[in-house]
Design a protein around this motif. Structure first.
Motif, mmCIF file in Angstrom:
data_model
loop_
_atom_site.group_PDB
_atom_site.id
_atom_site.type_symbol
_atom_site.label_atom_id
_atom_site.label_comp_id
_atom_site.label_asym_id
_atom_site.label_seq_id
_atom_site.Cartn_x
_atom_site.Cartn_y
_atom_site.Cartn_z
ATOM 1 N N ILE A 36 -12.106 -10.452 -3.893
ATOM 2 C CA ILE A 36 -12.179 -9.270 -3.035
ATOM 3 C C ILE A 36 -13.219 -8.306 -3.591
ATOM 4 C CG2 ILE A 36 -10.270 -8.173 -4.287
ATOM 5 C CD1 ILE A 36 -9.425 -6.884 -1.648
ATOM 6 N N ASN A 37 -13.962 -7.660 -2.707
ATOM 7 C CA ASN A 37 -14.957 -6.700 -3.197
ATOM 8 C C ASN A 37 -14.283 -5.358 -3.489
ATOM 9 O OD1 ASN A 37 -15.051 -4.874 -0.857
ATOM 10 N ND2 ASN A 37 -15.946 -6.616 0.221
ATOM 11 N N SER A 38 -14.952 -4.541 -4.276
ATOM 12 C CA SER A 38 -14.274 -3.345 -4.767
ATOM 13 C C SER A 38 -14.088 -2.292 -3.677
ATOM 14 C CB SER A 38 -15.024 -2.761 -5.967
ATOM 15 O OG SER A 38 -16.333 -2.405 -5.576
ATOM 16 N N LYS A 39 -14.907 -2.360 -2.629
ATOM 17 C CA LYS A 39 -14.729 -1.404 -1.540
ATOM 18 C C LYS A 39 -13.385 -1.685 -0.822
ATOM 19 C CE LYS A 39 -16.901 0.047 2.808
ATOM 20 N NZ LYS A 39 -16.439 -0.979 3.751
ATOM 21 N N ASP A 40 -13.178 -2.939 -0.466
ATOM 22 C CA ASP A 40 -11.905 -3.306 0.172
ATOM 23 C C ASP A 40 -10.723 -2.967 -0.733
ATOM 24 O OD1 ASP A 40 -13.115 -4.193 2.444
ATOM 25 O OD2 ASP A 40 -12.952 -6.333 1.992
ATOM 26 N N LEU A 41 -10.907 -3.249 -2.008
ATOM 27 C CA LEU A 41 -9.841 -2.995 -2.971
ATOM 28 C C LEU A 41 -9.499 -1.506 -2.992
ATOM 29 C CD1 LEU A 41 -8.289 -4.844 -4.824
ATOM 30 C CD2 LEU A 41 -10.057 -4.558 -6.547
ATOM 31 N N SER A 46 -5.933 2.977 -1.588
ATOM 32 C CA SER A 46 -5.853 4.377 -1.171
ATOM 33 C C SER A 46 -4.623 4.673 -0.316
ATOM 34 C CB SER A 46 -7.124 4.761 -0.411
ATOM 35 O OG SER A 46 -7.159 4.125 0.844
ATOM 36 N N PHE A 47 -4.020 3.639 0.245
ATOM 37 C CA PHE A 47 -2.837 3.871 1.082
ATOM 38 C C PHE A 47 -1.529 3.824 0.301
ATOM 39 C CE2 PHE A 47 -6.010 2.550 4.194
ATOM 40 C CZ PHE A 47 -5.825 3.516 5.177
ATOM 41 N N PHE A 48 -1.627 3.473 -0.971
ATOM 42 C CA PHE A 48 -0.402 3.379 -1.777
ATOM 43 C C PHE A 48 -0.144 4.691 -2.495
ATOM 44 C CE2 PHE A 48 -1.210 -1.039 -1.017
ATOM 45 C CZ PHE A 48 0.026 -1.661 -1.104
ATOM 46 N N GLU A 49 1.037 5.213 -2.333
ATOM 47 C CA GLU A 49 1.429 6.484 -2.943
ATOM 48 C C GLU A 49 2.493 6.254 -4.002
ATOM 49 O OE1 GLU A 49 1.158 9.972 -1.286
ATOM 50 O OE2 GLU A 49 -0.689 9.204 -0.370
ATOM 51 N N GLN A 62 21.355 -1.349 2.555
ATOM 52 C CA GLN A 62 21.776 -2.228 3.649
ATOM 53 C C GLN A 62 22.069 -1.413 4.915
ATOM 54 O OE1 GLN A 62 24.393 -4.841 1.640
ATOM 55 N NE2 GLN A 62 24.792 -6.182 3.371
ATOM 56 N N GLY A 63 21.470 -1.802 6.026
ATOM 57 C CA GLY A 63 21.688 -1.080 7.267
ATOM 58 C C GLY A 63 20.515 -0.195 7.639
ATOM 59 N N ASP A 64 19.770 0.233 6.611
ATOM 60 C CA ASP A 64 18.559 1.015 6.883
ATOM 61 C C ASP A 64 17.478 0.128 7.479
ATOM 62 O OD1 ASP A 64 19.870 3.038 5.655
ATOM 63 O OD2 ASP A 64 18.547 3.175 3.900
ATOM 64 N N ILE A 65 16.500 0.781 8.083
ATOM 65 C CA ILE A 65 15.312 0.052 8.522
ATOM 66 C C ILE A 65 14.207 0.320 7.521
ATOM 67 C CG2 ILE A 65 13.553 -0.126 10.314
ATOM 68 C CD1 ILE A 65 15.842 0.487 12.325
ATOM 69 N N TYR A 66 13.641 -0.757 7.034
ATOM 70 C CA TYR A 66 12.699 -0.652 5.928
ATOM 71 C C TYR A 66 11.332 -0.221 6.456
ATOM 72 C CZ TYR A 66 11.015 -1.974 1.243
ATOM 73 O OH TYR A 66 10.507 -1.981 -0.035
ATOM 74 N N LYS A 67 10.818 0.851 5.931
ATOM 75 C CA LYS A 67 9.568 1.414 6.447
ATOM 76 C C LYS A 67 8.455 1.416 5.402
ATOM 77 C CE LYS A 67 11.074 4.128 10.329
ATOM 78 N NZ LYS A 67 12.448 3.609 10.502
ATOM 79 N N PHE A 68 8.746 0.859 4.223
ATOM 80 C CA PHE A 68 7.753 0.843 3.155
ATOM 81 C C PHE A 68 7.709 -0.526 2.481
ATOM 82 C CE2 PHE A 68 9.199 5.172 3.630
ATOM 83 C CZ PHE A 68 8.007 5.882 3.651
ATOM 84 N N THR A 130 3.241 1.854 8.941
ATOM 85 C CA THR A 130 2.106 2.193 9.791
ATOM 86 C C THR A 130 0.783 1.879 9.109
ATOM 87 O OG1 THR A 130 3.492 4.056 10.438
ATOM 88 C CG2 THR A 130 1.243 4.024 11.287
ATOM 89 N N ASP A 131 0.656 2.335 7.870
ATOM 90 C CA ASP A 131 -0.584 2.100 7.132
ATOM 91 C C ASP A 131 -0.797 0.606 6.881
ATOM 92 O OD1 ASP A 131 -1.163 4.768 7.083
ATOM 93 O OD2 ASP A 131 -0.358 5.114 5.077
ATOM 94 N N LYS A 132 0.272 -0.075 6.593
ATOM 95 C CA LYS A 132 0.147 -1.513 6.323
ATOM 96 C C LYS A 132 -0.355 -2.245 7.562
ATOM 97 C CE LYS A 132 1.062 -5.458 4.089
ATOM 98 N NZ LYS A 132 2.387 -6.085 3.988
ATOM 99 N N LEU A 133 0.228 -1.923 8.697
ATOM 100 C CA LEU A 133 -0.196 -2.585 9.941
ATOM 101 C C LEU A 133 -1.655 -2.243 10.238
ATOM 102 C CD1 LEU A 133 2.991 -2.160 12.179
ATOM 103 C CD2 LEU A 133 2.286 -4.145 10.828
ATOM 104 N N ALA A 134 -2.032 -0.997 9.971
ATOM 105 C CA ALA A 134 -3.428 -0.605 10.183
ATOM 106 C C ALA A 134 -4.357 -1.364 9.242
ATOM 107 C CB ALA A 134 -3.569 0.903 9.996
ATOM 108 N N LEU A 135 -3.904 -1.540 8.024
ATOM 109 C CA LEU A 135 -4.709 -2.268 7.032
ATOM 110 C C LEU A 135 -4.979 -3.707 7.466
ATOM 111 C CD1 LEU A 135 -3.712 -1.657 3.298
ATOM 112 C CD2 LEU A 135 -5.930 -1.344 4.393
#
Lengths: 211, 211
Positions: A36-41, A46-49, A62-68, A130-135
């Motif tokens: 992978i090139n460093s720009k993509d990396l 940048s989306f990880f907090e 259990q029972g929650d909807i996983y969003k991360f 959201t960010d993952k799907l965008a990625l």
DNA sequence: ATAATTTGTTGAACAAGTTCAACCTTTCTA
DNA sequence: TAGAAAGGTTGAACTTGTTCAACAAATTAT
């Protein structure tokens, strides 16, 4: 006054340094899977907090909807379900340099069957759904990255099933502590036994007979 | 003479029709996983070649390096390993509309740990490793397709492990025949028991006690 | 059609792992 | 720092599943 400013400045620098450090671990991890090139990396990272989680706290219940989706920087987690009989079944543990996801809940946005709990004070990097799907759309190599990671995970699950079918509890225990000594050393016997699929009483007897 | 020509012509037409039919099943399968345009779909399918495999023949034998990935059009396969003690462990079965792969051997080109054997006269569509790798590059959605398929597979493996840990052999047997009645009906008890992780004698006793 | 092989069934003895209860040690918490 | 909670150990009785051996039934090959 000067003193205060310098503290602030120091804190800021530390944060930046720290942030770079933390992303470095993630970057190294990604590079293990794909070229992978460093720009993509950089874009991906940048989306990880960062997030801090205290011992015994839950990242997911259990029972929650996983969003991360998460990547462990420090500490250790257990991923488990509670079945109808009330027994805890540990799917796996995740310490430094491992990923934390509930694929089922994350993909389909259905209530999770899993619990993710910190076994000690821990730090993770989180990316929102959201960010993952965008990625996936904006950085095509992310598809390859997770395709390859998923395929490796399948191989690991297959091997674990075969071990469960072909080895005794004692053999599985030895395999576990020899192959994951760092994680094993952080666990209580109850957690280990739940991962192996045996009772904690029986694990205690295995340990005695091993000596 | 005329008769002979018409036979030939009929055979040709049937083959063409058949080939389209067979790719149709593959296309339907792919469309279950990703939104895809028909051009990409055609490109993908064009690399899959039909192959016929007779009952008891092997598509892959332990120690070989896996050079194909398969999609089952007709028939049934079992995927299994033989462990050090000489016992067969069935990882899974694959009938119509299922995929056949040895991810580990295919990815890394290492000798396979798996055997893939036809349980009845069967047909598969095969894609060579070279073509598959080229497809990943030339048709980007193929990455997404296999990323999603792999993630679904992980969920299935996780659930199976939990069943192995939390259910008795009898409960697992009932779950299996209720959820996979078509496949279950094609199997000998020895094959079923090997999938469930129990001896065939004990499966026989389970069946008796169920009545 | 027959012989050979594979598959399924059953029983008895055995091994692996569970359950429950008691007790001790460690760790957390007020 | 005391009390509560959680984790670990042990034993006895029990359940689940295995092993081995023998035999019957079904398939397969000749």
């Amino acid at each position: 006054m000067v003193f205060q400013i310098s503290i602030k400045y120091y804190t800021l620098v530390r944060r930046l340094t720290y942030s770079k450090m933390s992303h470095r671990l993630l970057k190294e991890n990604i590079k293990k899977h794909v070229r992978i090139n460093s720009k993509d990396l950089d874009t991906i990272c940048s989306f990880f907090e960062p997030k801090y989680i205290k011992k015994k706290e839950f990242l997911l219940t259990q029972g929650d909807i996983y969003k991360f989706e998460g990547f462990v920087l420090e500490g250790c987690f257990r991923v488990f379900t509670i079945d109808k009989k009330g027994n805890e079944n540990v799917l796996h543990f995740a310490s430094k340099d491992w990923w934390l996801m509930d694929i089922d809940s994350f993909m389909n946005q259905t209530p999770s069957h899993l619990n993710i709990q910190a076994l000690e004070d821990s730090q993770v990097l989180l990316i929102s759904r959201t960010d993952k799907l965008a990625l996936y759309e904006s950085v095509p190599i992310v598809e390859k990255l997770f395709r390859i990671m998923s395929q490796k995970a399948i191989v690991a699950w297959q091997r674990r099933l075969i071990r469960n079918h072909s080895l005794t509890a004692q053999e599985r225990y030895i395999h576990f502590i020899e192959n994951y000594p760092k994680i094993a050393s952080k666990l209580t016997d109850r957690q280990t036994s739940s991962y192996l699929g045996i009772t904690h009483e029986f694990l205690s007897k295995i340990k005695r007979s091993k000596k």
